[in-house]
Scaffold this motif. Structure first.
Motif, PDB file in Angstrom:
ATOM      1  N   ALA B  74       0.833  -1.202   0.000  1.00 43.77           N
ATOM      2  CA  ALA B  74       0.000   0.000   0.000  1.00 43.77           C
ATOM      3  C   ALA B  74       0.866   1.251   0.000  1.00 43.77           C
ATOM      4  O   ALA B  74       0.535   2.260  -0.609  1.00 43.77           O
ATOM      5  CB  ALA B  74      -0.936  -0.002   1.203  1.00 43.77           C
ATOM      6  N   PHE B  75       2.017   1.167   0.678  1.00 42.18           N
ATOM      7  CA  PHE B  75       2.918   2.315   0.725  1.00 42.18           C
ATOM      8  C   PHE B  75       3.687   2.516  -0.581  1.00 42.18           C
ATOM      9  O   PHE B  75       4.410   3.499  -0.732  1.00 42.18           O
ATOM     10  CB  PHE B  75       3.905   2.193   1.890  1.00 42.18           C
ATOM     11  N   LEU B 150      -0.577  -9.421  -5.015  1.00 45.17           N
ATOM     12  CA  LEU B 150       0.161  -8.356  -4.325  1.00 45.17           C
ATOM     13  C   LEU B 150       0.796  -7.394  -5.332  1.00 45.17           C
ATOM     14  O   LEU B 150       0.738  -6.175  -5.171  1.00 45.17           O
ATOM     15  CB  LEU B 150       1.248  -8.950  -3.419  1.00 45.17           C
ATOM     16  N   LEU B 151       1.411  -7.953  -6.390  1.00 42.86           N
ATOM     17  CA  LEU B 151       2.109  -7.092  -7.357  1.00 42.86           C
ATOM     18  C   LEU B 151       1.124  -6.305  -8.215  1.00 42.86           C
ATOM     19  O   LEU B 151       1.378  -5.149  -8.560  1.00 42.86           O
ATOM     20  CB  LEU B 151       3.050  -7.922  -8.226  1.00 42.86           C
ATOM     21  N   ALA B 152      -0.009  -6.924  -8.537  1.00 47.42           N
ATOM     22  CA  ALA B 152      -1.033  -6.191  -9.288  1.00 47.42           C
ATOM     23  C   ALA B 152      -1.520  -5.016  -8.452  1.00 47.42           C
ATOM     24  O   ALA B 152      -1.705  -3.899  -8.950  1.00 47.42           O
ATOM     25  CB  ALA B 152      -2.192  -7.120  -9.644  1.00 47.42           C
ATOM     26  N   PHE B 153      -1.672  -5.275  -7.145  1.00 48.39           N
ATOM     27  CA  PHE B 153      -2.093  -4.208  -6.245  1.00 48.39           C
ATOM     28  C   PHE B 153      -1.030  -3.103  -6.195  1.00 48.39           C
ATOM     29  O   PHE B 153      -1.343  -1.916  -6.195  1.00 48.39           O
ATOM     30  CB  PHE B 153      -2.334  -4.776  -4.840  1.00 48.39           C
ATOM     31  N   ALA B 154       0.245  -3.524  -6.172  1.00 46.99           N
ATOM     32  CA  ALA B 154       1.343  -2.553  -6.167  1.00 46.99           C
ATOM     33  C   ALA B 154       1.277  -1.676  -7.417  1.00 46.99           C
ATOM     34  O   ALA B 154       1.514  -0.467  -7.360  1.00 46.99           O
ATOM     35  CB  ALA B 154       2.695  -3.264  -6.098  1.00 46.99           C
ATOM     36  N   HIS B 155       0.945  -2.285  -8.541  1.00 48.79           N
ATOM     37  CA  HIS B 155       0.853  -1.545  -9.802  1.00 48.79           C
ATOM     38  C   HIS B 155      -0.260  -0.489  -9.735  1.00 48.79           C
ATOM     39  O   HIS B 155      -0.084   0.653 -10.156  1.00 48.79           O
ATOM     40  CB  HIS B 155       0.612  -2.516 -10.953  1.00 48.79           C
ATOM     41  N   VAL B 156      -1.396  -0.903  -9.161  1.00 51.78           N
ATOM     42  CA  VAL B 156      -2.506   0.040  -9.002  1.00 51.78           C
ATOM     43  C   VAL B 156      -2.084   1.195  -8.091  1.00 51.78           C
ATOM     44  O   VAL B 156      -2.353   2.372  -8.369  1.00 51.78           O
ATOM     45  CB  VAL B 156      -3.750  -0.672  -8.426  1.00 51.78           C
ATOM     46  N   MET B 157      -1.401   0.855  -6.994  1.00 50.73           N
ATOM     47  CA  MET B 157      -0.954   1.896  -6.067  1.00 50.73           C
ATOM     48  C   MET B 157       0.027   2.855  -6.752  1.00 50.73           C
ATOM     49  O   MET B 157       0.060   4.045  -6.444  1.00 50.73           O
ATOM     50  CB  MET B 157      -0.299   1.279  -4.823  1.00 50.73           C
ATOM     51  N   ALA B 158       0.837   2.325  -7.685  1.00 47.37           N
ATOM     52  CA  ALA B 158       1.781   3.190  -8.408  1.00 47.37           C
ATOM     53  C   ALA B 158       1.019   4.236  -9.227  1.00 47.37           C
ATOM     54  O   ALA B 158       1.428   5.397  -9.300  1.00 47.37           O
ATOM     55  CB  ALA B 158       2.690   2.354  -9.308  1.00 47.37           C
ATOM     56  N   TRP B 159      -0.098   3.827  -9.841  1.00 44.99           N
ATOM     57  CA  TRP B 159      -0.897   4.787 -10.623  1.00 44.99           C
ATOM     58  C   TRP B 159      -1.477   5.874  -9.721  1.00 44.99           C
ATOM     59  O   TRP B 159      -1.508   7.049 -10.081  1.00 44.99           O
ATOM     60  CB  TRP B 159      -2.018   4.080 -11.387  1.00 44.99           C
ATOM     61  N   LEU B 177       1.532  13.544   2.147  1.00 45.68           N
ATOM     62  CA  LEU B 177       0.159  13.255   1.736  1.00 45.68           C
ATOM     63  C   LEU B 177      -0.085  11.749   1.653  1.00 45.68           C
ATOM     64  O   LEU B 177      -1.110  11.244   2.115  1.00 45.68           O
ATOM     65  CB  LEU B 177      -0.133  13.917   0.386  1.00 45.68           C
ATOM     66  N   THR B 178       0.870  11.006   1.092  1.00 43.54           N
ATOM     67  CA  THR B 178       0.656   9.565   0.993  1.00 43.54           C
ATOM     68  C   THR B 178       0.679   8.926   2.377  1.00 43.54           C
ATOM     69  O   THR B 178      -0.133   8.059   2.668  1.00 43.54           O
ATOM     70  CB  THR B 178       1.697   8.904   0.081  1.00 43.54           C
ATOM     71  N   PHE B 179       1.562   9.408   3.245  1.00 45.41           N
ATOM     72  CA  PHE B 179       1.624   8.795   4.571  1.00 45.41           C
ATOM     73  C   PHE B 179       0.354   9.035   5.375  1.00 45.41           C
ATOM     74  O   PHE B 179      -0.155   8.123   6.009  1.00 45.41           O
ATOM     75  CB  PHE B 179       2.865   9.269   5.334  1.00 45.41           C
ATOM     76  N   PHE B 183      -1.483   5.476   6.164  1.00 37.01           N
ATOM     77  CA  PHE B 183      -1.363   4.961   7.536  1.00 37.01           C
ATOM     78  C   PHE B 183      -2.707   4.598   8.150  1.00 37.01           C
ATOM     79  O   PHE B 183      -2.892   3.470   8.609  1.00 37.01           O
ATOM     80  CB  PHE B 183      -0.582   5.928   8.439  1.00 37.01           C
ATOM     81  N   PRO B 184      -3.698   5.514   8.153  1.00 31.02           N
ATOM     82  CA  PRO B 184      -5.004   5.132   8.722  1.00 31.02           C
ATOM     83  C   PRO B 184      -5.587   3.911   8.021  1.00 31.02           C
ATOM     84  O   PRO B 184      -6.194   3.049   8.661  1.00 31.02           O
ATOM     85  CB  PRO B 184      -5.878   6.363   8.458  1.00 31.02           C
ATOM     86  N   LEU B 185      -5.358   3.854   6.692  1.00 31.46           N
ATOM     87  CA  LEU B 185      -5.899   2.743   5.914  1.00 31.46           C
ATOM     88  C   LEU B 185      -5.336   1.401   6.405  1.00 31.46           C
ATOM     89  O   LEU B 185      -6.026   0.393   6.422  1.00 31.46           O
ATOM     90  CB  LEU B 185      -5.534   2.961   4.438  1.00 31.46           C
ATOM     91  N   THR B 186      -4.058   1.413   6.803  1.00 29.67           N
ATOM     92  CA  THR B 186      -3.467   0.140   7.238  1.00 29.67           C
ATOM     93  C   THR B 186      -3.782  -0.155   8.706  1.00 29.67           C
ATOM     94  O   THR B 186      -3.668  -1.295   9.129  1.00 29.67           O
ATOM     95  CB  THR B 186      -1.937   0.145   7.060  1.00 29.67           C
TER      96      THR B 186
END
Lengths: 329, 266
Positions: B74-75, B150-159, B177-179, B183-186
């Motif tokens: 997610a990070f 996990l990697l597909a999710f990482a790709h989405v997070m990159a976008w 901003l990302t933190f 953070f709350p999300l995790t």
């Protein structure tokens, strides 16, 4: 002769933002740059120089007007324009974490070169810009001057017909600036068409065939360096004599040295000023002649017209940056 | 073949190459990303973990590791956002935009490179997990499926990171901003505690949170303890809901990122 750049009535308006009103960055700019010549866009910060370059290099769309670069429309044929140009901005846009060679290889590949060609072009450019030794090091270890040279090398990667240099020496120390000038002169000898922006008259003078003076989004004067300087009055020699009684004989002597009768006199400050065409040589002559006549001198100076003088003459107002002339990032 | 010689694919590969080259030159980035995750592993596995009972019993460290993987992924958006904001402020984006290259290549190359980078980090974390007592109990096929997820999710997070990186004025803001969003999300999730331990009002959020569904999905695929919060749809079908989330997020953020890039000017 065909024109490498033709622009008519370029207008760019930046919409109002919080705390600032709408900015008319360009207010009808016309430009013609014949192939193989160098145009210097001269003006203070915020005059519209960078906006002009960004439109011609396809980074910004004009709100009105049109421009052709290398025969292609900057809006409708942007990709063709990009193939023909090289752009080197004021920020040295290279990747700090890549080596010099890797940067140039990357730019070569992105200029549509096959791998082998991009490799040999990178080697060639490093050699040409005196960066061969540093080529294997990450750019973050480079000095400011080396970064600018690399940035310029990157702009030349695709052997552009036309090169845009946006304030190529702003922020450089004097030695690096002279080095940059040598590099640019070399390019010009090879016949590259060049559009250069600068805040320094001296720089435009050194490098450009034609100078266009830009202020508040308009081109307010255009001509050769000599023509512009003639409008300002060229170089002037100023002398302050020690004794008020010496002002009159000094004036007669100066008229002789300058070869004209136009010597301004300020009796109160004992200052004599006249336009000079002989530079430092004439300054020495002035000192010698006054010395032979045993006229004491408190101060003597050769004044070159600055950008501020040009501005004052052309617009009636000073450049806003004149107080901080020098490093304005 | 022609597309590989010169064209969008070739351009994207050049940008991918460039972004991968950068990684070993700034080792602190990868080291801190890994250290941060390992700190969470140590903190929860050995400090707080003893105080967090799992409803169905089960080993807490096995429960924890898929959550750590999901949190780290997610990070991933932060890495991308910072990289993009940096390219923007250094004028590199302008340079790219003045070259006769495909405009898509800058974004495609960045997201692909960052996904590969996250894969590397994931390998290190999995090895660390094995050291503290995590194990894979459901066979190779499901393991591979979990990694792909996990990697597909990482790709989405990159976008998402690209959009953030282009929307903020500088790298510091990109990082902050990302933190503050991730953070709350995790924490309002099933990453560290079973959702049943959360206050009732937060449970639906924790249940639908994409970090939770990714965690639950990978727990299921790895064969690790996976205490359900109830009969809710995301708890029943975490893999499906995770894929749904990815489609939704990509559909929203990729066009937004592309539009931002088109209009970007530093």
């Amino acid at each position: 002769m065909t024109n490498a750049i033709e622009a008519q009535g370029l207008v760019k308006i930046y919409p109002a933002r919080r705390g600032s009103s709408e900015v008319r960055a360009l207010d009808g700019v016309d430009l013609e740059v014949p192939e193989g010549t160098i145009l210097g866009l001269l003006g203070p910060n915020g005059a519209g120089k960078t906006t002009t370059v960004r439109i011609l290099a396809t980074l910004l769309r004009p709100d009105a007007g049109s421009a052709k670069v290398a025969g292609f429309d900057v809006v409708k044929q942007a990709r063709d324009v990009r193939r023909a140009i090289g752009l080197s901005g004021q920020y040295a846009a290279v990747d700090e974490n890549l080596t010099g060679w890797e940067n140039l290889y990357m730019f070569g590949r992105l200029y549509e070169m096959p791998k082998a060609q991009a490799k040999s072009r990178a080697d060639e450019l490093l050699e040409q810009f005196n960066l061969s030794e540093a080529g294997g090091r990450p750019v973050k270890t480079y000095s400011g001057g080396m970064r600018r040279r690399l940035d310029l090398a990157g702009a030349l990667s695709g052997r552009p017909h036309l090169l845009f240099l946006d304030e190529p020496t702003t922020g450089l120390d004097p030695r690096s600036r002279l080095g940059m000038w040598d590099v640019i002169r070399e390019l010009v000898r090879e016949g590259t068409t060049l559009l250069l922006t600068t805040q320094y008259l001296e720089e435009a003078d050194e490098l450009a065939d034609t100078i266009a003076v830009v202020d508040t989004g308009k081109i307010i004067a255009k001509g050769t360096a000599d023509e512009l300087k003639a409008q300002v009055g060229g170089e002037r020699i100023e002398v302050v004599v020690s004794d008020r009684n010496a002002v009159e004989p000094a004036q007669i002597l100066l008229k002789g040295v300058f070869g004209h009768d136009d010597v301004e006199v300020d009796e109160h400050t004992r200052r004599l000023t006249g336009s000079s065409s002989g530079g430092a040589q004439q300054l020495v002559e002035v000192v010698r002649v006054l010395g032979e006549a045993s006229i004491g001198i408190d101060d003597v100076a050769l004044r070159r017209p600055t950008l501020d003088d040009v501005f004052l003459t052309l617009t009636g107002h000073h450049t806003e940056t004149s107080a901080a002339e020098g490093d304005v990032a | 073949m022609n597309a590989l010689q010169a064209g969008p694919v070739s351009d994207a590969l050049v940008i991918t190459w460039r972004n991968l080259k950068r990684i070993p030159r700034i080792p602190e980035l990868a080291i801190f990303a890994i250290l941060q995750s390992i700190m969470f592993v140590l903190l929860f596995a050995f400090v707080f973990g003893g105080a967090i009972p799992l409803p169905d019993g089960g080993d807490y460290k096995e429960f924890l590791m898929p959550g750590i993987f999901a949190q780290t992924i997610a990070f991933a958006s932060a890495t991308t956002a910072i990289g993009m904001a940096e390219d923007m402020s250094k004028g590199l984006i302008d340079r790219f935009r003045s070259l006769p290259m495909a405009r898509s290549a800058v974004l495609a190359g960045r997201t692909v490179a960052d996904t590969i980078y996250q894969a590397g980090i994931l390998v290190v974390l999995m090895l660390a997990g094995l050291v503290v007592g995590w194990s894979v109990n459901n066979g190779l096929a499901k393991f591979v499926l979990a990694v792909i997820l996990l990697l597909a999710f990482a790709h989405v997070m990159a976008w998402i990171g690209i959009w953030i990186g282009l929307a903020v004025p500088n790298t510091e803001t990109a990082q902050q901003l990302t933190f503050v969003t991730i953070f709350p999300l995790t924490f309002v999730s099933n990453v560290f505690v079973p959702p049943s331990a959360l206050p009732a009002i937060l449970q639906p959020i924790a249940e639908w949170n994409p970090v939770s569904t990714l965690t639950a999905a990978t727990r299921e695929l790895f064969g690790n303890p996976n205490p359900y919060v109830g009969d809710g749809f995301p708890s029943q079908y975490p893999i499906l809901v995770t894929i749904g989330w990815m489609v939704v997020l990509l559909t929203i953020f990729a066009p937004m990122a592309i539009r931002k890039y088109r209009n970007a000017s530093s």
